[in-house]
Enzyme design. Structure first.
Site, PDB file in Angstrom:
ATOM      1  N   CYS A 264       2.830  -7.035  -5.730  1.00 42.50           N
ATOM      2  CA  CYS A 264       2.541  -6.436  -4.721  1.00 42.50           C
ATOM      3  C   CYS A 264       3.624  -5.326  -4.557  1.00 42.50           C
ATOM      4  O   CYS A 264       3.187  -4.137  -4.152  1.00 42.50           O
ATOM      5  CB  CYS A 264       2.650  -7.096  -3.284  1.00 42.50           C
ATOM      6  SG  CYS A 264       3.897  -8.299  -3.583  1.00 42.50           S
TER       7      CYS A 264
ATOM      8  N   HIS B 255       4.760  -4.475   3.242  1.00 44.48           N
ATOM      9  CA  HIS B 255       5.953  -4.161   2.714  1.00 44.48           C
ATOM     10  C   HIS B 255       6.332  -2.850   3.209  1.00 44.48           C
ATOM     11  O   HIS B 255       5.652  -1.950   3.191  1.00 44.48           O
ATOM     12  CB  HIS B 255       5.946  -4.278   1.137  1.00 44.48           C
ATOM     13  CG  HIS B 255       5.744  -5.913   0.649  1.00 44.48           C
ATOM     14  ND1 HIS B 255       6.327  -6.925   1.466  1.00 44.48           N
ATOM     15  CD2 HIS B 255       5.540  -6.289  -0.582  1.00 44.48           C
ATOM     16  CE1 HIS B 255       6.007  -8.044   0.664  1.00 44.48           C
ATOM     17  NE2 HIS B 255       5.520  -7.712  -0.500  1.00 44.48           N
TER      18      HIS B 255
END
Ligand code: 2RA
Length: 340
Positions: free
Chosen positions: A134, A247
């Site tokens: 990711c 994130h």
């Protein structure tokens, strides 16, 4: 005709997001098989007005499956991914099991679609395609358009990674700890063995002999493979922060060729899957909350690196939803490319 699709790890955070993304994008499947561990087998799930019974994942789960989306951890992928491919399925694997394997394409559809152009559906010949980590996907969605223009020589990445990267249980624990701390109770620390509500700490991935953790070395190695550039210098520090599902990443870029911040901003404004949030007057820049549950990666704080001579360096700040573009959306976009 429409492919038959199997989802391995359907009860996990990414597994559930696979279903959301398939539905949001009207992915054309002729049949859907939901696979999970014995513990979850038998559960009923309603999806697009149909009720499905979750089946236990076994060696025989992949008969007449055209596309298998995996997100059930590396050991499950290692055991069942090749089996599914031998049964003729194209496997899109979200684990790190095969990412660095020579013959396995590591794909971000907006970045390196050509890496999987040799893989076709319906040939009876299965294949493995790896979904990047990711933090790699989120970083490269913004760094690659700039790299293509001015060739990145060195990239320094600091990540601020959400709880979702450690799974649904970690998200639940973050909420529980936050309540406990506010109520003056001892925080429950089962997942990371330390408190992360109102705290942050070095990413929980194992530390390697070079002092980096596995998450940091994934950024280094996956960038080189995806850019097909073994010379680009990459270093990273990955931190776990008390944020639910998106994130954030600070990226410093050093280029071979000059690139000024206005040109960089224009490139990013026109980059697929990227939005620019860069309002200095209002001090409005990307935040995890603003990108959560969204497809696009957001970039801001685009500025010339004052430590570099001329226009050879840029600093940028990126936020992206870890479960969506960081995992499920990217995998479904790969599956969509198989339909072309
Ligand atoms: C993390 N990237 O965020 C890992 C999980 N995929 O912990």
């Amino acid at each position: 005709n429409a492919p038959s699709v199997a989802i391995v790890g359907v009860t996990g955070a990414v597994g559930q997001e696979f279903l959301s993304v398939l539905s949001d994008r009207n992915f054309p499947y002729r049949s859907l098989k939901l696979l999970a561990s014995k513990r979850s087998a038998g559960k009923q799930m309603t999806f697009e007005d149909n009720t499905y019974t979750v089946e236990e994942l076994t060696e025989n789960s992949f008969k007449d499956v055209d596309i298998a989306l995996f997100s059930a951890g590396g050991s499950i992928s290692k055991k069942f991914g090749p089996l599914a491919a031998e049964n003729g399925a194209v496997v899109v694997d979200n684990s790190s099991a095969f990412r660095m394997d020579e013959g396995v394409p590591l794909v971000i559809p907006e970045v390196n679609p050509e890496a999987m152009s040799h893989i076709k559906l319906g040939t009876g010949k299965g294949a493995l395609i790896a979904n990047p980590n990711c933090s790699t996907i989120i970083c490269l969605m913004a760094a690659t358009p700039l790299h293509r223009r001015a060739k990145v020589k060195r990239m320094v990445i600091s990540t601020y990674q959400a709880a979702s990267g450690a799974g649904a249980a970690a998200m639940e624990e973050l909420e529980l700890q936050t309540r406990e701390v506010l109520e003056g109770k001892e925080p429950t620390c089962n997942i990371f063995k330390q408190q992360y509500a109102f705290n942050l700490f070095s990413h929980n991935a194992p530390i390697l002999s070079n002092g980096y953790n596995e998450e940091e070395m994934k950024l280094v190695k996956e960038t080189r493979k995806i850019w097909n550039d073994m010379d680009v210098k990459v270093t990273a520090t990955c931190i776990r922060v008390p944020v639910m599902r998106a994130h954030a990443e600070c990226v410093n870029l050093q280029f071979e060729n000059p690139l000024d911040e206005e040109t960089a901003k224009d490139i990013l404004k026109n980059a697929p899957g990227v939005v620019v949030i860069d309002d200095r007057a209002a001090n409005h820049f990307p935040t995890p909350l603003e990108v959560s549950n969204k497809d696009d990666v957001a970039v801001g704080r685009i500025r010339q690196d004052v430590s570099q001579d001329g226009n050879y360096g840029l600093d940028i700040f990126i936020c992206g939803d870890q479960i969506r573009k960081g995992a499920a959306l990217n995998a479904v976009q790969i599956a969509e490319m198989l339909l072309k």
